[in-house]
Design a protein around this motif. Structure first.
Motif, PDB file in Angstrom:
ATOM      1  N   TRP A  33       0.774  -1.132   0.091  1.00 46.96           N
ATOM      2  CA  TRP A  33      -0.032  -0.010   0.206  1.00 46.96           C
ATOM      3  C   TRP A  33       0.771   1.278   0.085  1.00 46.96           C
ATOM      4  N   LEU A  34       0.337   2.018  -1.013  1.00 42.83           N
ATOM      5  CA  LEU A  34       1.272   3.380  -0.967  1.00 42.83           C
ATOM      6  C   LEU A  34      -0.072   4.615  -0.198  1.00 42.83           C
ATOM      7  N   ALA A  35       0.582   5.062   0.901  1.00 46.07           N
ATOM      8  CA  ALA A  35      -0.503   5.974   1.452  1.00 46.07           C
ATOM      9  C   ALA A  35       0.325   7.198   1.689  1.00 46.07           C
ATOM     10  N   THR A  36      -0.695   8.199   1.257  1.00 49.90           N
ATOM     11  CA  THR A  36      -0.476   9.409   0.938  1.00 49.90           C
ATOM     12  C   THR A  36      -1.329  10.469   1.466  1.00 49.90           C
ATOM     13  N   ASP A  37      -1.191  11.900   1.897  1.00 45.41           N
ATOM     14  CA  ASP A  37      -1.825  12.696   2.211  1.00 45.41           C
ATOM     15  C   ASP A  37      -2.618  12.428   3.433  1.00 45.41           C
ATOM     16  N   LEU A  38      -2.116  11.869   4.524  1.00 45.55           N
ATOM     17  CA  LEU A  38      -2.633  11.455   5.584  1.00 45.55           C
ATOM     18  C   LEU A  38      -2.957  12.435   6.640  1.00 45.55           C
ATOM     19  N   GLU A  39      -4.218  12.342   7.427  1.00 45.92           N
ATOM     20  CA  GLU A  39      -4.366  12.864   8.633  1.00 45.92           C
ATOM     21  C   GLU A  39      -5.156  12.116   9.373  1.00 45.92           C
ATOM     22  N   CYS A  40      -4.890  11.711  10.597  1.00 50.36           N
ATOM     23  CA  CYS A  40      -5.545  10.749  11.388  1.00 50.36           C
ATOM     24  C   CYS A  40      -5.733  11.217  12.936  1.00 50.36           C
ATOM     25  N   ASN A  41      -6.664  10.702  13.283  1.00 45.54           N
ATOM     26  CA  ASN A  41      -7.050  10.831  14.814  1.00 45.54           C
ATOM     27  C   ASN A  41      -5.846  10.070  15.535  1.00 45.54           C
ATOM     28  N   TYR A  53       3.669  12.077  10.775  1.00 43.53           N
ATOM     29  CA  TYR A  53       3.280  13.480  10.094  1.00 43.53           C
ATOM     30  C   TYR A  53       4.823  14.160   9.669  1.00 43.53           C
ATOM     31  N   ASP A  54       5.810  13.263   9.447  1.00 40.84           N
ATOM     32  CA  ASP A  54       7.168  13.763   9.227  1.00 40.84           C
ATOM     33  C   ASP A  54       7.217  13.600   7.387  1.00 40.84           C
ATOM     34  N   HIS A  55       6.592  12.839   6.959  1.00 45.83           N
ATOM     35  CA  HIS A  55       6.909  12.426   5.497  1.00 45.83           C
ATOM     36  C   HIS A  55       5.690  12.624   4.687  1.00 45.83           C
ATOM     37  N   ASP A  56       5.643  12.740   3.737  1.00 49.10           N
ATOM     38  CA  ASP A  56       4.569  12.846   2.626  1.00 49.10           C
ATOM     39  C   ASP A  56       3.840  11.762   2.137  1.00 49.10           C
ATOM     40  N   TYR A  57       4.469  10.404   2.156  1.00 50.16           N
ATOM     41  CA  TYR A  57       4.147   9.229   1.872  1.00 50.16           C
ATOM     42  C   TYR A  57       4.765   8.124   2.423  1.00 50.16           C
ATOM     43  N   PHE A  58       4.053   6.862   2.311  1.00 52.99           N
ATOM     44  CA  PHE A  58       4.692   5.888   3.234  1.00 52.99           C
ATOM     45  C   PHE A  58       4.155   4.596   2.323  1.00 52.99           C
ATOM     46  N   ILE A  59       5.084   3.507   2.520  1.00 57.50           N
ATOM     47  CA  ILE A  59       4.789   2.470   1.618  1.00 57.50           C
ATOM     48  C   ILE A  59       4.797   1.533   2.869  1.00 57.50           C
ATOM     49  N   LEU A  60       3.559   0.629   2.693  1.00 57.02           N
ATOM     50  CA  LEU A  60       3.226  -0.525   3.714  1.00 57.02           C
ATOM     51  C   LEU A  60       3.107  -1.787   3.174  1.00 57.02           C
ATOM     52  N   ASP A  88       7.033  -3.126  -8.229  1.00 56.86           N
ATOM     53  CA  ASP A  88       7.557  -2.134  -7.491  1.00 56.86           C
ATOM     54  C   ASP A  88       6.633  -0.919  -7.421  1.00 56.86           C
ATOM     55  N   VAL A  89       6.625  -0.164  -6.271  1.00 57.23           N
ATOM     56  CA  VAL A  89       5.954   0.851  -5.908  1.00 57.23           C
ATOM     57  C   VAL A  89       6.676   2.122  -6.250  1.00 57.23           C
ATOM     58  N   THR A  90       6.565   2.717  -7.569  1.00 56.45           N
ATOM     59  CA  THR A  90       7.205   3.637  -7.596  1.00 56.45           C
ATOM     60  C   THR A  90       6.647   5.087  -7.464  1.00 56.45           C
ATOM     61  N   VAL A  91       7.353   5.982  -7.164  1.00 56.73           N
ATOM     62  CA  VAL A  91       6.527   7.290  -6.405  1.00 56.73           C
ATOM     63  C   VAL A  91       7.483   8.526  -6.877  1.00 56.73           C
ATOM     64  N   ASP A  92       6.550   9.347  -7.500  1.00 55.98           N
ATOM     65  CA  ASP A  92       7.027  10.710  -7.926  1.00 55.98           C
ATOM     66  C   ASP A  92       6.819  11.809  -6.704  1.00 55.98           C
ATOM     67  N   PRO A  93       7.835  12.044  -5.907  1.00 58.22           N
ATOM     68  CA  PRO A  93       7.263  12.891  -4.690  1.00 58.22           C
ATOM     69  C   PRO A  93       6.790  14.184  -5.013  1.00 58.22           C
ATOM     70  N   ASN A  94       7.103  14.639  -6.405  1.00 61.68           N
ATOM     71  CA  ASN A  94       6.525  16.067  -6.733  1.00 61.68           C
ATOM     72  C   ASN A  94       5.098  15.917  -7.536  1.00 61.68           C
ATOM     73  N   ASN A  95       4.393  14.595  -7.437  1.00 58.89           N
ATOM     74  CA  ASN A  95       3.106  14.396  -8.096  1.00 58.89           C
ATOM     75  C   ASN A  95       2.556  13.130  -7.264  1.00 58.89           C
ATOM     76  N   LEU A  96       2.479  13.256  -5.915  1.00 59.65           N
ATOM     77  CA  LEU A  96       1.689  12.493  -4.866  1.00 59.65           C
ATOM     78  C   LEU A  96       0.148  12.526  -5.414  1.00 59.65           C
ATOM     79  N   PRO A  97      -0.222  11.198  -5.184  1.00 61.15           N
ATOM     80  CA  PRO A  97      -1.801  11.275  -5.246  1.00 61.15           C
ATOM     81  C   PRO A  97      -2.295  12.050  -3.834  1.00 61.15           C
ATOM     82  N   TYR A  98      -3.445  12.611  -4.147  1.00 58.87           N
ATOM     83  CA  TYR A  98      -3.946  13.478  -2.909  1.00 58.87           C
ATOM     84  C   TYR A  98      -5.295  13.547  -2.940  1.00 58.87           C
ATOM     85  N   ALA A  99      -6.169  13.552  -1.781  1.00 56.90           N
ATOM     86  CA  ALA A  99      -7.671  13.328  -1.692  1.00 56.90           C
ATOM     87  C   ALA A  99      -8.374  14.480  -2.521  1.00 56.90           C
TER      88      ALA A  99
END
Length: 144
Positions: A33-41, A53-60, A88-99
């Motif tokens: 799982w690629l997780a981005t744009d996270l805000e959680c209780n 909240y230190d990173h913009d995305y996570f690979i789980l 492979d989970v490829t990620v472009d840090p400049n073009n992340l998925p967002y809600a």
């Protein structure tokens, strides 16, 4: 195959991953799982999983994602993209998925080319779920 969960008696809250994933757990148990744009209780899960909240995305890993789901926490904002574990989970840090991306509303658009499912938690009020697989989509629809 896009679905929006807005009012359902099957969930305590609309961004409750455990309830959202209930009808498709067998289909997604082996996905990364690629997780981005996270805000959680707040949750003790942050102590055991590599999300914060230190990173913009996570690979789980499948196991880490299962831990997140089992934590029964509310995701206020977030995008989760399930990708087959052999890819492979490829990620472009400049073009992340967002809600809040315009792409969220495009029919059939999933924000990662290798993802088979996309879950978008939107401001605690609803959840958008997208599938590439028609059978998985049908099971999801029948459940909700």
């Amino acid at each position: 195959m896009n679905w929006i969960l807005h009012h359902s008696d099957k969930m305590e809250f609309h961004t409750h991953l455990d309830a959202v994933l209930d009808p498709i757990i067998p289909d997604i148990k082996d996905l990364k799982w690629l997780a981005t744009d996270l805000e959680c209780n707040g949750s003790p899960i942050f102590e055991t999983l590599p999300i914060n909240y230190d990173h913009d995305y996570f690979i789980l890993s499948p196991y880490q994602f299962a831990e997140l789901v089992a934590a029964d926490m509310q995701i206020i904002w977030g995008v989760f993209l399930g990708i087959p574990k052999h890819l492979d989970v490829t990620v472009d840090p400049n073009n992340l998925p967002y809600a809040e991306s315009e792409a969220v509303w495009e029919e059939g658009n999933i924000q990662h080319e290798n993802a088979v499912v996309e879950i978008i938690c939107f401001d605690s009020s609803y959840t958008i779920v997208k599938f590439r697989d028609q059978d998985m989509s049908n099971r999801f629809k029948a459940y909700f």
